[in-house]
Design a protein around this motif. Structure first.
Motif, mmCIF file in Angstrom:
data_model
loop_
_atom_site.group_PDB
_atom_site.id
_atom_site.type_symbol
_atom_site.label_atom_id
_atom_site.label_comp_id
_atom_site.label_asym_id
_atom_site.label_seq_id
_atom_site.Cartn_x
_atom_site.Cartn_y
_atom_site.Cartn_z
ATOM 1 N N UNK A 419 -10.696 -7.400 -13.320
ATOM 2 C CA UNK A 419 -11.157 -6.931 -12.004
ATOM 3 C C UNK A 419 -10.019 -6.847 -11.004
ATOM 4 N N UNK A 420 -8.826 -7.339 -11.381
ATOM 5 C CA UNK A 420 -7.649 -7.266 -10.529
ATOM 6 C C UNK A 420 -6.468 -6.762 -11.350
ATOM 7 N N UNK A 421 -5.513 -6.137 -10.679
ATOM 8 C CA UNK A 421 -4.269 -5.760 -11.333
ATOM 9 C C UNK A 421 -3.356 -6.985 -11.404
ATOM 10 N N UNK A 422 -2.374 -6.928 -12.304
ATOM 11 C CA UNK A 422 -1.438 -8.032 -12.496
ATOM 12 C C UNK A 422 -0.020 -7.545 -12.266
ATOM 13 N N UNK A 423 0.790 -8.424 -11.692
ATOM 14 C CA UNK A 423 2.188 -8.097 -11.454
ATOM 15 C C UNK A 423 2.956 -8.226 -12.771
ATOM 16 N N UNK A 424 3.679 -7.192 -13.151
ATOM 17 C CA UNK A 424 4.419 -7.159 -14.415
ATOM 18 C C UNK A 424 5.862 -6.774 -14.115
ATOM 19 N N UNK A 425 6.791 -7.527 -14.718
ATOM 20 C CA UNK A 425 8.211 -7.206 -14.616
ATOM 21 C C UNK A 425 8.642 -6.540 -15.911
ATOM 22 N N UNK A 426 9.168 -5.334 -15.792
ATOM 23 C CA UNK A 426 9.651 -4.598 -16.953
ATOM 24 C C UNK A 426 11.149 -4.832 -17.070
ATOM 25 N N UNK A 427 11.573 -5.413 -18.212
ATOM 26 C CA UNK A 427 12.982 -5.764 -18.389
ATOM 27 C C UNK A 427 13.480 -5.237 -19.730
ATOM 28 N N UNK A 504 -9.459 2.279 -8.246
ATOM 29 C CA UNK A 504 -8.447 1.280 -7.892
ATOM 30 C C UNK A 504 -8.335 1.243 -6.379
ATOM 31 N N UNK A 505 -8.498 0.057 -5.786
ATOM 32 C CA UNK A 505 -8.419 -0.108 -4.327
ATOM 33 C C UNK A 505 -7.251 -1.032 -3.990
ATOM 34 N N UNK A 506 -6.434 -0.596 -3.057
ATOM 35 C CA UNK A 506 -5.314 -1.414 -2.587
ATOM 36 C C UNK A 506 -5.688 -2.048 -1.254
ATOM 37 N N UNK A 507 -6.079 -3.298 -1.288
ATOM 38 C CA UNK A 507 -6.465 -4.025 -0.083
ATOM 39 C C UNK A 507 -5.325 -4.880 0.460
ATOM 40 N N UNK A 508 -4.120 -4.710 -0.099
ATOM 41 C CA UNK A 508 -2.981 -5.493 0.374
ATOM 42 C C UNK A 508 -2.302 -4.777 1.538
ATOM 43 N N UNK A 509 -1.239 -5.370 2.027
ATOM 44 C CA UNK A 509 -0.495 -4.817 3.152
ATOM 45 C C UNK A 509 0.777 -4.091 2.709
ATOM 46 N N UNK A 510 0.897 -3.777 1.435
ATOM 47 C CA UNK A 510 2.098 -3.103 0.948
ATOM 48 C C UNK A 510 1.725 -2.051 -0.086
ATOM 49 N N UNK A 511 2.644 -1.128 -0.290
ATOM 50 C CA UNK A 511 2.459 -0.086 -1.294
ATOM 51 C C UNK A 511 2.778 -0.673 -2.676
ATOM 52 N N UNK A 512 2.054 -0.166 -3.701
ATOM 53 C CA UNK A 512 2.262 -0.667 -5.056
ATOM 54 C C UNK A 512 2.409 0.477 -6.038
ATOM 55 N N UNK A 553 0.260 6.569 -14.305
ATOM 56 C CA UNK A 553 1.237 5.939 -13.425
ATOM 57 C C UNK A 553 1.242 6.679 -12.086
ATOM 58 N N UNK A 554 1.081 5.910 -11.007
ATOM 59 C CA UNK A 554 1.031 6.525 -9.667
ATOM 60 C C UNK A 554 1.323 5.445 -8.637
ATOM 61 N N UNK A 555 1.667 5.858 -7.438
ATOM 62 C CA UNK A 555 1.883 4.947 -6.316
ATOM 63 C C UNK A 555 0.621 4.902 -5.476
ATOM 64 N N UNK A 556 0.277 3.713 -5.023
ATOM 65 C CA UNK A 556 -0.935 3.529 -4.214
ATOM 66 C C UNK A 556 -0.547 2.821 -2.930
ATOM 67 N N UNK A 557 -0.721 3.527 -1.819
ATOM 68 C CA UNK A 557 -0.343 2.972 -0.536
ATOM 69 C C UNK A 557 -1.298 1.899 -0.058
ATOM 70 N N UNK A 558 -0.855 1.106 0.907
ATOM 71 C CA UNK A 558 -1.688 0.047 1.481
ATOM 72 C C UNK A 558 -2.958 0.635 2.067
ATOM 73 N N UNK A 559 -4.117 0.097 1.695
ATOM 74 C CA UNK A 559 -5.395 0.552 2.198
ATOM 75 C C UNK A 559 -5.963 1.754 1.473
ATOM 76 N N UNK A 560 -5.217 2.349 0.531
ATOM 77 C CA UNK A 560 -5.688 3.545 -0.171
ATOM 78 C C UNK A 560 -6.465 3.155 -1.430
ATOM 79 N N UNK A 561 -7.119 4.156 -2.005
ATOM 80 C CA UNK A 561 -7.831 3.973 -3.274
ATOM 81 C C UNK A 561 -7.657 5.236 -4.101
ATOM 82 N N UNK A 562 -7.928 5.134 -5.395
ATOM 83 C CA UNK A 562 -7.781 6.274 -6.289
ATOM 84 C C UNK A 562 -8.899 6.234 -7.317
ATOM 85 N N UNK A 563 -9.430 7.443 -7.637
ATOM 86 C CA UNK A 563 -10.489 7.582 -8.634
ATOM 87 C C UNK A 563 -9.958 8.321 -9.857
ATOM 88 N N UNK A 564 -10.389 7.887 -11.016
ATOM 89 C CA UNK A 564 -10.053 8.533 -12.284
ATOM 90 C C UNK A 564 -11.350 8.732 -13.056
#
Length: 579
Positions: A419-427, A504-512, A553-564
């Motif tokens: 129900x939430x996205x996870x932070x992933x570091x690609x190395x 996907x809903x971005x309820x944070x204060x930063x772009x992801x 793969x896409x960028x989601x701004x703060x407060x934005x949402x996207x439908x697929x």
């Protein structure tokens, strides 16, 4: 020459040499006088007297000097200095761990000529029980405190006896005033009796009370001694005494003159290990991932290691060290009736036995062989300071330093399961070393995130490392339409249609930056037809070679949402069942 002199000759010339030369002497007849044997043998002995001196067994004490540990197993080295007079001698070690694989023992000698080796796991002569000094001191301290506690408890018991004696006096005095003769006493005698009973009763009660107070005080005074004894016992137990039986190694050496030599004994064991532990730290602002590496080292050989030169190797001799083999593949074609008849015969005679025999004939058992040479194929770490490791007790943590690499972070969304996205570091492992699997603590910008197993990461390999959920990136996956039914006019078939909406809903204060994963079914049968569509189209299909796995793969701004929107349809013949 008297028979009693033979032991001296045997020691001077060695039993084997003497027996060898005596065997060369002419045989004795059945009528020969046994008493003549020593005198006849004596010239043979004297002929070799100038070339031999006193031969003796030289007992040696040894400790582990160095050890190279693998993820499972170790190569152990013992270096022992010895002094030996001229001649042939046996250097005797009786302090190898009993489970030492004696077939792996290798010996080198400096200063003398190496002869034969004798190894033995069982029926070993007793060795001196020389515990280390610290263990002896701790054991003596425990014995001293145990004796002091016994003396203290005995003192408390003696005081208790004084109290019981005083209480017995009080009981007797009470009974004395109730005797039959008291009624016949005159007033003066009765007065004296009452006074005496009162005085003595008071004295006895005071004595009993005083004894009780002293006993309680003495008992309380023993608490510190009991705590001190418990601490001493813990210190003794922490020293891990060596009680296991040992194996024996006898090394035959010879020299023309007195020598001061060095004996080096090397062998391989499986009762030791090291395993990696990591602190994985991600600095998002710097775009850097730091791998703080350590290892936990343990050994279960039955002996304690003191001040050992420790080397860690990533080589894995306990695993496969040779490539697999391919055997000829014989195929046959037969009449179906013959196949059925063979199957029937096999079932009647015992199919399990026949199958086992056939498998054994087709593919013989493989024997794994360990190779001790790993130059250029493994990384080794030499720890700069000597290390002490108790058997079956200690897990020593050793630091291997840190490695750094750049990291690109993204938010990975899997709405099918989360129900939430996870932070992933690609190395990419451009750190120049193989990263072995092990337990890892994950930290994000200095905060502890959680503990997880870190997988094997070869040099140059890419990896995705997760650093916890992003609570403000919400995922929903809704099945809008799902119907299953028949269709067709002449040829009937079944089909299944499913439509899904992903949000996907971005309820944070930063772009992801978002990487979203989902799936559609796939088929390997011609009769099962699958079609699918998505809006927007996925960025990538069949991720990591997994068919039907899709990625956006896409960028989601703060407060934005996207439908697929994702839709798929399955169609198969009526006489088949979908699984």
């Amino acid at each position: 020459m008297p028979v009693a002199a033979l032991p001296v000759i045997f020691r001077c010339f060695g039993v084997r040499t003497l027996v060898f030369h005596l065997r060369q002497a002419p045989p004795y007849g059945i009528h020969s006088d046994p008493k003549e044997f020593p005198m006849r043998a004596f010239p043979v002995v004297l002929a070799f007297f100038p070339t031999f001196v006193l031969a003796e067994d030289i007992p040696l004490n040894s400790d582990v000097s160095a050890a190279t540990l693998y993820p499972r197993g170790a190569t152990v080295t013992r270096v022992i200095q010895f002094n030996a007079p001229a001649g042939q001698h046996d250097l005797i070690l009786t302090d190898l761990p009993q489970n030492t694989p004696l077939d792996s023992v290798r010996v080198a000698v400096d200063g003398a000529i190496l002869g034969s080796l004798t190894v033995r796991n069982d029926f070993v002569p007793p060795r001196s029980n020389d515990d280390n000094a610290a263990f002896k001191v701790a054991e003596a301290e425990v014995e001293r405190l145990e004796q002091a506690l016994r003396d203290g408890l005995a003192g408390v018991e003696r005081i208790r006896l004084e109290q019981q004696a005083a209480e017995a006096r009080v009981t007797f005095l009470n009974q004395l005033g109730e005797g039959e003769g008291v009624a016949e006493m005159d007033v003066a005698a009765l007065r004296d009796l009452v006074a005496m009973i009162g005085e003595e009763t008071l004295s006895a009660q005071q004595t009993a009370l005083d004894a009780q107070l002293r006993a309680d005080a003495a008992k309380r005074g023993l608490k510190d001694l009991e705590e001190e004894l418990e601490d001493a016992r813990q210190r003794l137990n922490s020293l891990v005494p060596e009680k296991e039986e040992r194996a024996m190694l006898a090394v035959s050496v010879s020299a023309d003159e007195q020598v001061q030599g060095k004996l080096t004994v090397t062998y391989n064991i499986w009762d030791a290990e090291w395993r990696p532990v990591y602190d994985v730290r991600l600095d998002r602002d710097a775009g850097k991932l730091t791998l703080d590496r350590g290892v936990l080292v343990a050994q279960h050989t039955g002996e304690n290691w003191h001040d050992v030169a420790l080397t860690l190797s990533t080589a894995r001799p306990s695993e496969q060290t040779a490539p697999g083999q391919i055997w000829p593949w014989l195929r046959r074609i037969e009449n179906p009736a013959q196949v059925r008849q063979k199957n029937l015969e096999r079932a009647q005679s015992g199919a399990l036995f026949g199958a086992a025999d056939e498998a054994a004939a087709a593919e013989p058992m493989m024997v794994e062989e360990a190779d001790a040479e790993f130059d250029g194929l493994a990384v080794t770490y030499s720890y700069p300071s000597p290390v002490s490791i108790a058997s079956k007790a200690d897990n020593i943590r050793i630091s291997l330093g840190t490695l750094d690499t750049s990291a690109e972070t993204t938010a990975q969304a899997v709405p099918l399961s989360d129900s939430n996205a996870f932070l992933v570091a690609e190395i990419t492992n451009d750190m120049g070393e193989l990263i072995l699997p092990g337990a890892a603590m994950f930290y994000l910008d200095g905060r502890f995130i959680g503990q997880r197993h870190l997988e094997l990461m070869a040099a140059g390999a890419e990896a995705d490392l997760a650093f916890g959920p992003i609570e403000g990136l919400r995922l929903t996956r809704t099945v809008l339409d799902r119907n299953e039914g028949d269709r067709g006019i002449i040829t009937k078939s079944n089909d299944l249609l499913e439509a899904v909406e992903i949000k996907v809903e971005n309820l944070t204060q930063e772009d992801w930056p978002i990487r979203l994963l989902d799936r559609v079914p796939y088929s390997e049968q011609e009769d099962l037809e699958i079609t699918w569509s998505a809006q927007p189209r996925p960025t990538e299909e069949n991720i990591d070679g997994k068919r039907g796995i899709l990625s956006w793969e896409f960028d989601l701004g703060a407060g934005d949402s996207k439908l697929i929107s994702l839709e798929h349809e399955l169609e198969w013949p009526e006489d088949k069942v979908l699984r």
